[in-house]
Design a protein around this motif. Structure first.
Motif, PDB file in Angstrom:
ATOM      1  N   LYS A   1      45.588  31.546  42.490  1.00  0.00           N
ATOM      2  CA  LYS A   1      44.147  31.390  42.299  1.00  0.00           C
ATOM      3  C   LYS A   1      43.370  32.130  43.386  1.00  0.00           C
ATOM      4  N   GLU A   2      43.797  31.972  44.636  1.00  0.00           N
ATOM      5  CA  GLU A   2      43.138  32.643  45.754  1.00  0.00           C
ATOM      6  C   GLU A   2      43.255  34.159  45.629  1.00  0.00           C
TER       7      GLU A   2
ATOM      8  N   ASP B   1      44.948  40.489  39.660  1.00  0.00           N
ATOM      9  CA  ASP B   1      44.890  40.300  41.109  1.00  0.00           C
ATOM     10  C   ASP B   1      45.306  41.584  41.822  1.00  0.00           C
TER      11      ASP B   1
ATOM     12  N   HIS C   1      38.637  39.533  42.672  1.00  0.00           N
ATOM     13  CA  HIS C   1      37.290  39.515  42.082  1.00  0.00           C
ATOM     14  C   HIS C   1      36.240  39.854  43.148  1.00  0.00           C
ATOM     15  N   HIS C   2      36.394  39.293  44.340  1.00  0.00           N
ATOM     16  CA  HIS C   2      35.476  39.585  45.445  1.00  0.00           C
ATOM     17  C   HIS C   2      35.524  41.080  45.801  1.00  0.00           C
TER      18      HIS C   2
ATOM     19  N   GLN D   1      40.765  35.305  43.110  1.00  0.00           N
ATOM     20  CA  GLN D   1      39.417  35.228  43.678  1.00  0.00           C
ATOM     21  C   GLN D   1      39.172  36.371  44.664  1.00  0.00           C
TER      22      GLN D   1
END
Length: 83
Positions: A6-7, A39, A13-14, A10
């Motif tokens: 998940k990280e 990812d 995406h960032h 994220q």
């Protein structure tokens, strides 16, 4: 540093939206999503040929190859990581 799945998503995406200013409606974002690139690890394991062959499906259902500028952003990510 080890990230959870998940990280990692994220962080990717960032990187795309905040660092590279890629909109989630852009051809690059669409191509990554359609091709299962979710990812940073997915990008890092892509060959340059994989990057060159990326495409997205437009509103009329036609597969469109990415512009060089979009492909270059993925290459920059790979080269930054390697150096």
């Amino acid at each position: 540093m080890v990230l959870t799945q998940k990280e990692s998503r994220q962080a990717f995406h960032h990187l795309l939206t905040n660092v590279l200013c890629v909109e989630d409606t852009s051809p690059l974002y669409k191509a990554l999503k359609e091709n299962g690139v979710v990812d940073i690890g997915d990008v890092l394991t892509m060959s340059l040929r994989d990057i060159d062959n990326l495409h997205y499906t437009d509103e009329s259902g036609v597969k469109v190859p990415l512009l060089f500028s979009s492909k270059a952003k993925l290459r920059v990510i790979k080269h930054y990581y390697l150096h």
